[in-house]
Design a protein around this motif. Structure first.
Motif, PDB file in Angstrom:
ATOM      1  N   CYS A   8     -44.319 -20.067  41.943  1.00 33.17           N
ATOM      2  CA  CYS A   8     -42.897 -19.845  42.238  1.00 33.17           C
ATOM      3  C   CYS A   8     -42.655 -18.545  42.996  1.00 33.17           C
ATOM      4  O   CYS A   8     -41.561 -18.324  43.531  1.00 33.17           O
TER       5      CYS A   8
ATOM      6  N   ARG B 195     -36.486 -22.320  41.031  1.00 36.30           N
ATOM      7  CA  ARG B 195     -36.942 -23.539  40.358  1.00 36.30           C
ATOM      8  C   ARG B 195     -37.881 -23.239  39.179  1.00 36.30           C
ATOM      9  O   ARG B 195     -38.320 -24.131  38.476  1.00 36.30           O
TER      10      ARG B 195
ATOM     11  N   GLN C  19     -39.405 -22.435  35.665  1.00 37.63           N
ATOM     12  CA  GLN C  19     -38.934 -22.959  34.372  1.00 37.63           C
ATOM     13  C   GLN C  19     -39.580 -22.299  33.160  1.00 37.63           C
ATOM     14  O   GLN C  19     -39.121 -22.501  32.031  1.00 37.63           O
TER      15      GLN C  19
ATOM     16  N   LEU D 229     -46.743 -28.896  42.360  1.00 40.94           N
ATOM     17  CA  LEU D 229     -45.280 -28.687  42.326  1.00 40.94           C
ATOM     18  C   LEU D 229     -44.532 -30.011  42.319  1.00 40.94           C
ATOM     19  O   LEU D 229     -43.473 -30.129  41.697  1.00 40.94           O
ATOM     20  N   TYR D 230     -45.072 -31.003  43.022  1.00 44.33           N
ATOM     21  CA  TYR D 230     -44.451 -32.338  42.978  1.00 44.33           C
ATOM     22  C   TYR D 230     -44.334 -32.791  41.511  1.00 44.33           C
ATOM     23  O   TYR D 230     -43.287 -33.296  41.081  1.00 44.33           O
TER      24      TYR D 230
ATOM     25  N   GLU E  64     -41.812 -30.413  39.407  1.00 40.50           N
ATOM     26  CA  GLU E  64     -40.424 -30.652  39.838  1.00 40.50           C
ATOM     27  C   GLU E  64     -39.966 -32.052  39.444  1.00 40.50           C
ATOM     28  O   GLU E  64     -38.851 -32.252  38.977  1.00 40.50           O
TER      29      GLU E  64
ATOM     30  N   ASN F  16     -38.467 -32.976  36.050  1.00 42.55           N
ATOM     31  CA  ASN F  16     -37.043 -32.760  35.773  1.00 42.55           C
ATOM     32  C   ASN F  16     -36.236 -34.052  35.846  1.00 42.55           C
ATOM     33  O   ASN F  16     -35.131 -34.130  35.300  1.00 42.55           O
TER      34      ASN F  16
ATOM     35  N   SER G 291     -30.957 -31.740  43.534  1.00 39.67           N
ATOM     36  CA  SER G 291     -32.039 -30.754  43.477  1.00 39.67           C
ATOM     37  C   SER G 291     -33.368 -31.400  43.873  1.00 39.67           C
ATOM     38  O   SER G 291     -34.179 -30.819  44.610  1.00 39.67           O
ATOM     39  N   TRP G 292     -33.586 -32.617  43.391  1.00 39.95           N
ATOM     40  CA  TRP G 292     -34.825 -33.350  43.722  1.00 39.95           C
ATOM     41  C   TRP G 292     -34.865 -33.656  45.221  1.00 39.95           C
ATOM     42  O   TRP G 292     -35.903 -33.524  45.861  1.00 39.95           O
TER      43      TRP G 292
ATOM     44  N   PHE H   8     -35.802 -30.609  47.152  1.00 37.18           N
ATOM     45  CA  PHE H   8     -37.232 -30.339  47.017  1.00 37.18           C
ATOM     46  C   PHE H   8     -38.056 -31.325  47.841  1.00 37.18           C
ATOM     47  O   PHE H   8     -38.953 -30.933  48.589  1.00 37.18           O
TER      48      PHE H   8
END
Ligand code: HEM
Length: 210
Positions: free
Chosen positions: A67, A82, A84, A122-123, A126, A129, A163-164, A167
């Motif tokens: 991040c 992003r 968490q 990261l896929y 993310e 979520n 948000s998705w 990204f």
């Protein structure tokens, strides 16, 4: 020329979105993970939920350094927001629990990283979520909420879908060679496999579907 097309070139023609290609490539693994985690009864009591938090802590600990990674922020500008890990830590604090120290080194520490592999990881974090929209409903049944104990399962302020989309638009726009593309897929697979390790380590010997 179709004859000289690699499998990756072909896949890119059929499905132009990298995020969707990653979804297809990891679909089966995600289903096994989803079933494995739910078989651990993570929302049946606060005691079980504590183990789930431990698992999530390890998941986000693995990718936390990403991040703040300059090369990745150049590709996904809102990456720092992003993050968490701190939310999982606050969840422990809400419940009056001590944040456990992870026994394993994080997958990504400070220093050089392989960008395509990192994008695959990261896929996965993310994407988790999206599934969290379902998990927060379960968490609420045992008295938790977006502001108490299950902060890390809350959706982004702008909404999970938006948000998705932000990204995945960034992910799709990254220019990767076929070899790098293959590393992104391998990264996503490795990331899911790593979550299985965290499930076992948090819940003990469980009936994993690995
Ligand atoms: C605990 C049980 C889980 C359940 C019930 C679950 C459920 C779901 C659901 C329903 C979606 C699709 C949401 C939508 O399309 O709107 C989803 C997406 C996703 N989940 Fe999970 N999930 C679970 C755990 C996880 C975990 C632990 C990870 C990884 C850390 C994960 C990674 C993903 C990813 C990457 C996607 C995005 C797929 C895509 O659309 O590309 N899930 N999950």
């Amino acid at each position: 020329m179709a004859d000289s097309m690699s499998a990756t070139d072909f896949a890119q023609c059929v499905e132009p979105s990298r995020a969707k290609r990653l979804k297809t490539a990891t679909h089966e693994t995600h289903m096994r993970l989803d079933q494995t985690v739910m078989a651990c009864d993570p929302f049946s009591s606060l005691e079980r939920y504590r183990l789930f938090l431990k698992m999530q802590h390890r998941v986000f600990f693995d990718v936390d350094a990403l991040c703040f990674h300059r090369e990745l922020i150049a590709l996904v500008p809102d990456l720092p927001e992003r993050r968490q890990l701190h939310l999982v830590e606050q969840d422990f604090e809400d419940l009056g629990l001590v944040v456990p120290s992870p026994e394993l080194e994080p997958v990504f520490g400070e220093g050089a990283i392989d960008v395509p592999t990192a994008l695959g990881y990261l896929y996965v974090t993310e994407g988790s979520n999206l599934g969290a929209a379902f998990l927060i409903k379960e968490a609420k049944k045992i008295g938790l909420s977006e502001s108490y104990g299950a902060r890390h399962l809350a959706g982004a302020e702008e909404g999970r879908a938006r948000s998705w989309r932000t990204f995945t638009n960034a992910l799709d726009a990254v220019d990767l060679s076929p070899a790098e593309e293959a590393r992104a897929v391998a990264g996503a697979e490795a990331s899911f496999e790593r979550v299985f390790v965290h499930v076992e380590s948090a819940f003990g010997k469980v009936q994993t579907l690995r």
